[in-house]
Design a protein around this motif. Structure first.
Motif, PDB file in Angstrom:
ATOM      1  N   VAL A   1       0.863  -1.181   0.000  1.00 55.22           N
ATOM      2  CA  VAL A   1       0.000   0.000   0.000  1.00 55.22           C
ATOM      3  C   VAL A   1       0.902   1.235   0.000  1.00 55.22           C
ATOM      4  O   VAL A   1       1.877   1.279   0.744  1.00 55.22           O
ATOM      5  N   GLY A   2       0.580   2.228  -0.823  1.00 53.84           N
ATOM      6  CA  GLY A   2       1.292   3.494  -0.762  1.00 53.84           C
ATOM      7  C   GLY A   2       2.241   3.784  -1.894  1.00 53.84           C
ATOM      8  O   GLY A   2       2.974   4.769  -1.839  1.00 53.84           O
ATOM      9  N   TYR A   3       2.257   2.981  -2.930  1.00 55.20           N
ATOM     10  CA  TYR A   3       3.103   3.285  -4.084  1.00 55.20           C
ATOM     11  C   TYR A   3       2.414   4.331  -4.952  1.00 55.20           C
ATOM     12  O   TYR A   3       1.227   4.194  -5.269  1.00 55.20           O
ATOM     13  N   ALA A   4       3.150   5.369  -5.345  1.00 54.67           N
ATOM     14  CA  ALA A   4       2.592   6.427  -6.189  1.00 54.67           C
ATOM     15  C   ALA A   4       2.097   5.860  -7.524  1.00 54.67           C
ATOM     16  O   ALA A   4       1.124   6.350  -8.091  1.00 54.67           O
ATOM     17  N   GLN A   5       2.753   4.810  -8.025  1.00 50.70           N
ATOM     18  CA  GLN A   5       2.375   4.223  -9.310  1.00 50.70           C
ATOM     19  C   GLN A   5       1.040   3.476  -9.234  1.00 50.70           C
ATOM     20  O   GLN A   5       0.454   3.152 -10.245  1.00 50.70           O
TER      21      GLN A   5
ATOM     22  N   ALA B   1       4.498   4.021   2.176  1.00 51.93           N
ATOM     23  CA  ALA B   1       4.506   5.478   2.367  1.00 51.93           C
ATOM     24  C   ALA B   1       3.451   5.821   3.414  1.00 51.93           C
ATOM     25  O   ALA B   1       2.259   5.661   3.159  1.00 51.93           O
ATOM     26  N   PRO B   2       3.869   6.251   4.593  1.00 52.45           N
ATOM     27  CA  PRO B   2       2.882   6.587   5.617  1.00 52.45           C
ATOM     28  C   PRO B   2       2.032   7.773   5.174  1.00 52.45           C
ATOM     29  O   PRO B   2       2.476   8.604   4.372  1.00 52.45           O
TER      30      PRO B   2
ATOM     31  N   LEU C   1      -2.159   5.661   8.120  1.00 51.41           N
ATOM     32  CA  LEU C   1      -1.392   4.421   8.173  1.00 51.41           C
ATOM     33  C   LEU C   1       0.077   4.745   8.360  1.00 51.41           C
ATOM     34  O   LEU C   1       0.641   5.581   7.655  1.00 51.41           O
ATOM     35  N   GLU C   2       0.688   4.062   9.317  1.00 46.48           N
ATOM     36  CA  GLU C   2       2.126   4.181   9.555  1.00 46.48           C
ATOM     37  C   GLU C   2       2.867   3.287   8.572  1.00 46.48           C
ATOM     38  O   GLU C   2       2.320   2.319   8.051  1.00 46.48           O
ATOM     39  N   LYS C   3       4.130   3.590   8.331  1.00 48.31           N
ATOM     40  CA  LYS C   3       4.967   2.771   7.442  1.00 48.31           C
ATOM     41  C   LYS C   3       5.201   1.412   8.094  1.00 48.31           C
ATOM     42  O   LYS C   3       5.356   1.294   9.307  1.00 48.31           O
ATOM     43  N   GLY C   4       5.224   0.363   7.256  1.00 46.31           N
ATOM     44  CA  GLY C   4       5.563  -0.975   7.726  1.00 46.31           C
ATOM     45  C   GLY C   4       4.409  -1.962   7.604  1.00 46.31           C
ATOM     46  O   GLY C   4       3.324  -1.632   7.151  1.00 46.31           O
ATOM     47  N   ARG C   5       4.695  -3.179   8.033  1.00 48.09           N
ATOM     48  CA  ARG C   5       3.706  -4.251   7.978  1.00 48.09           C
ATOM     49  C   ARG C   5       2.702  -4.102   9.102  1.00 48.09           C
ATOM     50  O   ARG C   5       3.045  -3.776  10.224  1.00 48.09           O
TER      51      ARG C   5
END
Length: 175
Positions: free
Chosen positions: A48-52, A100-101, A169-173
């Motif tokens: 989750v969080g990729y600009a693409q 990406a948080p 959402l924070e960064k990470g799993r």
């Protein structure tokens, strides 16, 4: 064991007349199976969080769930969905990896009979959450998948979409 060139409909089983071939193929299969099952299958988290790819769907076949919740079509294949969620203690979750948080919009794809309108759904991740009631009924009958054998009963469903709000959402799993 069949000779597919001379017997493409596989009517003449050659096992009894070719015991050495059967032993060789069985040993090769057993070796392969031992190799591929040496470590357990682990489902990777959904990125989750990729600009693409700004919009990410959390597909039902990749969900973990509890209680009476089950697959509509029994097996959870690609076009299946979860059903029978009626107990407040039951949950559905996904493993995600936030690269990406930030704040993310959460929307729900659902069906619901008229008597379930107003049910409040809560989405949580870590200490963050967003919740909202189901605003309208949407309860169409599942339809047969046109490319499948109708005798097997594979069906698909359409869903309504309802935004629930934003969640940080924070960064990470996380789940």
């Amino acid at each position: 064991l069949f000779d597919l060139q001379s017997d493409p409909s596989q009517k003449n089983d050659l096992v009894s007349s070719n015991p050495e071939v059967v032993r060789t193929l069985s040993a090769a299969y057993d070796k392969w199976f031992a190799d591929v099952t040496r470590t357990p299958l682990v489902r990777p988290p959904i990125p989750v969080g990729y600009a693409q790819r700004p919009a990410v769907e959390l597909p039902a076949p990749e969900a973990y769930f509890s209680g009476a919740i089950c697959w509509y079509n029994q097996w959870g294949f690609a076009h299946d969905w979860l059903t029978a969620w009626s107990d407040l203690q039951d949950t559905i979750c996904w493993e995600i990896d936030v690269v990406a948080p930030g704040r993310y919009e959460v929307a729900l794809a659902y069906t619901c009979p008229p008597e379930a309108v107003g049910t409040v759904l809560r989405v949580e991740s870590g200490r963050a959450s967003v919740e909202g009631p189901i605003a309208r009924s949407y309860n169409p009958q599942p339809q047969p998948r046109p490319e499948r054998n109708l005798k097997k009963g594979f069906v698909v469903q359409t869903f309504a979409r309802q935004p629930l709000g934003e969640i940080h959402l924070e960064k990470g799993r996380q789940r």
